[in-house]
Design a protein around this motif. Structure first.
Motif, PDB file in Angstrom:
ATOM      1  N   SER A  25      -4.924 -49.844 -17.378  1.00 47.55           N
ATOM      2  CA  SER A  25      -4.173 -50.830 -16.589  1.00 47.55           C
ATOM      3  C   SER A  25      -2.815 -50.297 -16.183  1.00 47.55           C
ATOM      4  CB  SER A  25      -3.999 -52.125 -17.395  1.00 47.55           C
ATOM      5  OG  SER A  25      -5.224 -52.746 -17.672  1.00 47.55           O
ATOM      6  N   VAL A  26      -2.103 -49.738 -17.146  1.00 49.19           N
ATOM      7  CA  VAL A  26      -0.756 -49.238 -16.904  1.00 49.19           C
ATOM      8  C   VAL A  26      -0.760 -48.077 -15.911  1.00 49.19           C
ATOM      9  CG1 VAL A  26       1.122 -47.956 -18.001  1.00 49.19           C
ATOM     10  CG2 VAL A  26       0.244 -50.047 -19.066  1.00 49.19           C
ATOM     11  N   ASN A  27      -1.686 -47.159 -16.067  1.00 48.48           N
ATOM     12  CA  ASN A  27      -1.713 -45.999 -15.182  1.00 48.48           C
ATOM     13  C   ASN A  27      -2.245 -46.338 -13.794  1.00 48.48           C
ATOM     14  OD1 ASN A  27      -0.862 -43.294 -16.592  1.00 48.48           O
ATOM     15  ND2 ASN A  27      -1.860 -44.551 -18.150  1.00 48.48           N
ATOM     16  N   LEU A  28      -3.125 -47.332 -13.707  1.00 50.16           N
ATOM     17  CA  LEU A  28      -3.509 -47.824 -12.383  1.00 50.16           C
ATOM     18  C   LEU A  28      -2.305 -48.458 -11.694  1.00 50.16           C
ATOM     19  CD1 LEU A  28      -7.037 -49.451 -12.880  1.00 50.16           C
ATOM     20  CD2 LEU A  28      -6.472 -47.479 -11.434  1.00 50.16           C
ATOM     21  N   ALA A  29      -1.513 -49.215 -12.454  1.00 58.83           N
ATOM     22  CA  ALA A  29      -0.328 -49.846 -11.882  1.00 58.83           C
ATOM     23  C   ALA A  29       0.652 -48.794 -11.356  1.00 58.83           C
ATOM     24  CB  ALA A  29       0.352 -50.732 -12.919  1.00 58.83           C
ATOM     25  N   CYS A  30       0.877 -47.751 -12.139  1.00 61.44           N
ATOM     26  CA  CYS A  30       1.753 -46.658 -11.699  1.00 61.44           C
ATOM     27  C   CYS A  30       1.244 -46.021 -10.411  1.00 61.44           C
ATOM     28  CB  CYS A  30       1.842 -45.590 -12.790  1.00 61.44           C
ATOM     29  SG  CYS A  30       2.852 -46.023 -14.208  1.00 61.44           S
ATOM     30  N   THR A  31      -0.049 -45.745 -10.394  1.00 62.46           N
ATOM     31  CA  THR A  31      -0.642 -45.038  -9.261  1.00 62.46           C
ATOM     32  C   THR A  31      -0.674 -45.905  -8.016  1.00 62.46           C
ATOM     33  OG1 THR A  31      -1.994 -43.795 -10.840  1.00 62.46           O
ATOM     34  CG2 THR A  31      -2.642 -43.700  -8.526  1.00 62.46           C
ATOM     35  N   LEU A  32      -1.046 -47.168  -8.167  1.00 62.53           N
ATOM     36  CA  LEU A  32      -1.071 -48.085  -7.019  1.00 62.53           C
ATOM     37  C   LEU A  32       0.336 -48.305  -6.470  1.00 62.53           C
ATOM     38  CD1 LEU A  32      -3.689 -50.621  -8.408  1.00 62.53           C
ATOM     39  CD2 LEU A  32      -3.982 -49.216  -6.342  1.00 62.53           C
ATOM     40  N   THR A  33       1.314 -48.356  -7.352  1.00 65.32           N
ATOM     41  CA  THR A  33       2.706 -48.499  -6.911  1.00 65.32           C
ATOM     42  C   THR A  33       3.127 -47.286  -6.100  1.00 65.32           C
ATOM     43  OG1 THR A  33       3.271 -49.863  -8.834  1.00 65.32           O
ATOM     44  CG2 THR A  33       5.087 -48.765  -7.688  1.00 65.32           C
ATOM     45  N   ARG A  34       2.738 -46.113  -6.560  1.00 64.39           N
ATOM     46  CA  ARG A  34       3.059 -44.887  -5.846  1.00 64.39           C
ATOM     47  C   ARG A  34       2.389 -44.865  -4.467  1.00 64.39           C
ATOM     48  NH1 ARG A  34       2.361 -41.309 -10.123  1.00 64.39           N
ATOM     49  NH2 ARG A  34       0.238 -40.865  -9.477  1.00 64.39           N
ATOM     50  N   MET A  35       1.283 -45.601  -4.320  1.00 65.40           N
ATOM     51  CA  MET A  35       0.585 -45.703  -3.042  1.00 65.40           C
ATOM     52  C   MET A  35       1.183 -46.776  -2.133  1.00 65.40           C
ATOM     53  SD  MET A  35      -3.380 -45.338  -4.331  1.00 65.40           S
ATOM     54  CE  MET A  35      -4.034 -43.758  -4.916  1.00 65.40           C
ATOM     55  N   GLN A 225       4.890 -42.840 -25.280  1.00 58.08           N
ATOM     56  CA  GLN A 225       5.031 -44.137 -24.617  1.00 58.08           C
ATOM     57  C   GLN A 225       5.432 -43.994 -23.141  1.00 58.08           C
ATOM     58  OE1 GLN A 225       7.645 -45.791 -27.835  1.00 58.08           O
ATOM     59  NE2 GLN A 225       6.189 -47.494 -27.801  1.00 58.08           N
ATOM     60  N   THR A 226       4.748 -43.068 -22.497  1.00 54.60           N
ATOM     61  CA  THR A 226       4.968 -42.807 -21.079  1.00 54.60           C
ATOM     62  C   THR A 226       3.615 -42.750 -20.382  1.00 54.60           C
ATOM     63  OG1 THR A 226       6.902 -41.464 -21.609  1.00 54.60           O
ATOM     64  CG2 THR A 226       5.992 -41.221 -19.399  1.00 54.60           C
ATOM     65  N   PRO A 227       3.444 -43.372 -19.222  1.00 52.01           N
ATOM     66  CA  PRO A 227       2.168 -43.290 -18.512  1.00 52.01           C
ATOM     67  C   PRO A 227       1.808 -41.836 -18.204  1.00 52.01           C
ATOM     68  CG  PRO A 227       3.560 -44.997 -17.559  1.00 52.01           C
ATOM     69  CD  PRO A 227       4.421 -44.240 -18.521  1.00 52.01           C
ATOM     70  N   PHE A 228       0.565 -41.454 -18.445  1.00 53.69           N
ATOM     71  CA  PHE A 228       0.182 -40.069 -18.184  1.00 53.69           C
ATOM     72  C   PHE A 228       0.245 -39.740 -16.700  1.00 53.69           C
ATOM     73  CE2 PHE A 228      -4.027 -42.261 -18.494  1.00 53.69           C
ATOM     74  CZ  PHE A 228      -4.573 -41.956 -17.254  1.00 53.69           C
ATOM     75  N   ALA A 229       0.071 -40.754 -15.848  1.00 52.46           N
ATOM     76  CA  ALA A 229       0.150 -40.522 -14.402  1.00 52.46           C
ATOM     77  C   ALA A 229       1.557 -40.120 -13.975  1.00 52.46           C
ATOM     78  CB  ALA A 229      -0.285 -41.777 -13.646  1.00 52.46           C
ATOM     79  N   VAL A 230       2.552 -40.451 -14.808  1.00 56.07           N
ATOM     80  CA  VAL A 230       3.945 -40.072 -14.541  1.00 56.07           C
ATOM     81  C   VAL A 230       4.299 -38.791 -15.282  1.00 56.07           C
ATOM     82  CG1 VAL A 230       6.349 -40.774 -14.843  1.00 56.07           C
ATOM     83  CG2 VAL A 230       4.639 -42.453 -14.135  1.00 56.07           C
ATOM     84  N   ALA A 231       3.911 -38.721 -16.559  1.00 57.90           N
ATOM     85  CA  ALA A 231       4.275 -37.560 -17.376  1.00 57.90           C
ATOM     86  C   ALA A 231       3.597 -36.282 -16.904  1.00 57.90           C
ATOM     87  CB  ALA A 231       3.917 -37.833 -18.839  1.00 57.90           C
ATOM     88  N   SER A 232       2.333 -36.402 -16.482  1.00 53.77           N
ATOM     89  CA  SER A 232       1.555 -35.222 -16.056  1.00 53.77           C
ATOM     90  C   SER A 232       0.745 -35.586 -14.813  1.00 53.77           C
ATOM     91  CB  SER A 232       0.629 -34.767 -17.191  1.00 53.77           C
ATOM     92  OG  SER A 232       1.352 -34.523 -18.379  1.00 53.77           O
ATOM     93  N   PRO A 233       1.392 -35.727 -13.671  1.00 56.64           N
ATOM     94  CA  PRO A 233       0.713 -36.236 -12.470  1.00 56.64           C
ATOM     95  C   PRO A 233      -0.414 -35.362 -11.946  1.00 56.64           C
ATOM     96  CG  PRO A 233       2.909 -35.405 -11.947  1.00 56.64           C
ATOM     97  CD  PRO A 233       2.814 -35.436 -13.437  1.00 56.64           C
ATOM     98  N   ASP A 234      -0.459 -34.099 -12.370  1.00 56.20           N
ATOM     99  CA  ASP A 234      -1.497 -33.203 -11.870  1.00 56.20           C
ATOM    100  C   ASP A 234      -2.593 -32.922 -12.897  1.00 56.20           C
ATOM    101  OD1 ASP A 234      -0.177 -32.855  -9.387  1.00 56.20           O
ATOM    102  OD2 ASP A 234       1.172 -31.387 -10.308  1.00 56.20           O
ATOM    103  N   CYS A 235      -2.528 -33.571 -14.045  1.00 57.18           N
ATOM    104  CA  CYS A 235      -3.550 -33.329 -15.065  1.00 57.18           C
ATOM    105  C   CYS A 235      -4.873 -33.977 -14.640  1.00 57.18           C
ATOM    106  CB  CYS A 235      -3.097 -33.848 -16.428  1.00 57.18           C
ATOM    107  SG  CYS A 235      -3.131 -35.640 -16.617  1.00 57.18           S
ATOM    108  N   PRO A 236      -5.997 -33.568 -15.223  1.00 53.25           N
ATOM    109  CA  PRO A 236      -7.299 -34.116 -14.816  1.00 53.25           C
ATOM    110  C   PRO A 236      -7.373 -35.642 -14.889  1.00 53.25           C
ATOM    111  CG  PRO A 236      -7.624 -32.153 -16.142  1.00 53.25           C
ATOM    112  CD  PRO A 236      -6.150 -32.448 -16.187  1.00 53.25           C
ATOM    113  N   ALA A 237      -6.793 -36.246 -15.928  1.00 50.02           N
ATOM    114  CA  ALA A 237      -6.832 -37.707 -16.058  1.00 50.02           C
ATOM    115  C   ALA A 237      -6.060 -38.381 -14.927  1.00 50.02           C
ATOM    116  CB  ALA A 237      -6.270 -38.136 -17.411  1.00 50.02           C
ATOM    117  N   SER A 238      -4.924 -37.813 -14.543  1.00 52.70           N
ATOM    118  CA  SER A 238      -4.124 -38.393 -13.468  1.00 52.70           C
ATOM    119  C   SER A 238      -4.827 -38.274 -12.119  1.00 52.70           C
ATOM    120  CB  SER A 238      -2.752 -37.710 -13.402  1.00 52.70           C
ATOM    121  OG  SER A 238      -2.001 -37.974 -14.567  1.00 52.70           O
ATOM    122  N   VAL A 239      -5.480 -37.145 -11.895  1.00 48.66           N
ATOM    123  CA  VAL A 239      -6.252 -36.967 -10.659  1.00 48.66           C
ATOM    124  C   VAL A 239      -7.377 -37.996 -10.604  1.00 48.66           C
ATOM    125  CG1 VAL A 239      -7.791 -35.411  -9.401  1.00 48.66           C
ATOM    126  CG2 VAL A 239      -5.681 -34.527 -10.447  1.00 48.66           C
TER     127      VAL A 239
END
Length: 276
Positions: A25-35, A225-239
Motif C-alpha cells: 500500500s505504502v509503496n503504491l502510494a509513493c509510486t502513484l504520487t510520483r506519477m 522505515q522508508t518506502p523501498f520505492a524511495v530508498a532504492s527506486p531502481d531495484c527489482p521490487a521498485s520496478v
C-alpha cells in the motif's frame, strides 16, 4: 483549481497476515504520487494501525480522535514526506476493532473534506475475514488481493474471496503476488488460485496485476522505515511496483449516482443495513 474526476477507491487486502500488504500500500502510494496522482491511504486496520509505523511517522491524531474527541478529518489527515497523505488509525484500541453505524456515519460526513481533492483512496485493510475487513472490501470499487507463494497464503486468499463472493456478491478481484522468486513462480500461484475459484466459485473474475520479486533491499527499507520505492527506486521490487501502479492507473472509476467520494461510505452503510 481542484480536479473534479471521480476518485478511484481500492482496497489492498489479504486473507493472511505477514504477506507485506501494508508495505505494498505504502509503496503504491509513493509510486502513484510520483506519477502525478493525489493519493490518500486510509489505514483500515483500525485497532492495529501500522501504516504510520512502516513509514517511521508518529501522527498525534487518528481516527479515534475523529470518533471520540470531536476532531475533523482535516485535523487528522497527515501529510507524509513522500507527497501522499494518510488517515491514521489507532493502535491497541479495542473499541476501534468494529465500527458502529454511527461512527461510519460520522466518517461519511467527514469525507466532504476530500471531495474533489483526491485521485486515489487506498484502503489498507486488516488481514482475514473479520467484519471490518469484509465491510471495507465490499465498499471499495476494486480489491487488490495480496498473497505470497506460501500454501497458507493461497488458502487464506481463497477463503477471503469465497466469503466476499458467496456472502456479499463481490465477484471481481485483482491479484498481486508478493515476495515471489520470479515471474514463473508468481504465475504458478496465481493459476492455482484461479483454478480453485473457477472450480468452486462460479462467476468470479481474477486479474493478475503483477508480482513483486523477493528483494533484499525491501527488507532493508522496512527496517529503516522508508518506502523501498524511495530508498532504492531502481531495484527489482521498485520496478515491479511501478508496473503495478501503471496498471492501476488504467482501472476505470465506477460512476455513482451522487458523483463524489461519499459513495464509498454510503455503499458500506447500505451493506451493513441489508445484512442487519
Amino acid at each position: 483549481m481542484a480536479r473534479t474526476a471521480l476518485p478511484l477507491v481500492f482496497s489492498v487486502t489479504s486473507g493472511k497476515g505477514g504477506v507485506g500488504k501494508t508495505n505494498i500500500s505504502v509503496n503504491l502510494a509513493c509510486t502513484l504520487t510520483r506519477m502525478g496522482k493525489r493519493v490518500v491511504i486510509l489505514d483500515a486496520d483500525l485497532g492495529l494501525a501500522n501504516v504510520d509505523v512502516i513509514l517511521g511517522l508518529a501522527p498525534k491524531l487518528n481516527l479515534f480522535h475523529l470518533f471520540n474527541e470531536g476532531m475533523t478529518l482535516k485535523d487528522i489527515l497527515f501529510d507524509t514526506p513522500y507527497g501522499f497523505r494518510i488517515l491514521p488509525a489507532a493502535s491497541g484500541v479495542s473499541d476501534m476493532v468494529n465500527l458502529t453505524t454511527g461512527q461510519k456515519l460520522d466518517l461519511l460526513e467527514s469525507m466532504d473534506y476530500l471531495e474533489g481533492d483526491i485521485d486515489h483512496l487506498i484502503v489498507d485493510t486488516g488481514a482475514g475475514i473479520n467484519d471490518n475487513v469484509l465491510y471495507f472490501n465490499i465498499a471499495a470499487q476494486e480489491r487488490l488481493v495480496v498473497l505470497t507463494t506460501e500454501p497458507t497464503s493461497l488458502t487464506d486468499a481463497y477463503a477471503l474471496i469465497k466469503v466476499l463472493k458467496l456472502n456479499h456478491g463481490v465477484d471481481r478481484f485483482r491479484v498481486l503476488v508478493n515476495m515471489a522468486k520470479d515471474e514463473r513462480t508468481a504465475k504458478e500461484i496465481f493459476i492455482k488460485l484461479y483454478k480453485a475459484c473457477d472450480h468452486f466459485l462460479s462467476g468470479v473474475s481474477l486479474d493478475m496485476v503483477g508480482f513483486i520479486p523477493t528483494d533484499p533491499l525491501v527488507r532493508k527499507a522496512v527496517i529503516n522505515q522508508t518506502p523501498f520505492a524511495v530508498a532504492s527506486p531502481d531495484c527489482p521490487a521498485s520496478v515491479a511496483i511501478a508496473k503495478a501502479a501503471e496498471k492501476i492507473n488504467t482501472w476505470k472509476v465506477t460512476a455513482k449516482a451522487d458523483g463524489n467520494i461519499k459513495f464509498f461510505w454510503k455503499k458500506l452503510l447500505f451493506q451493513e443495513q441489508s445484512v442487519a
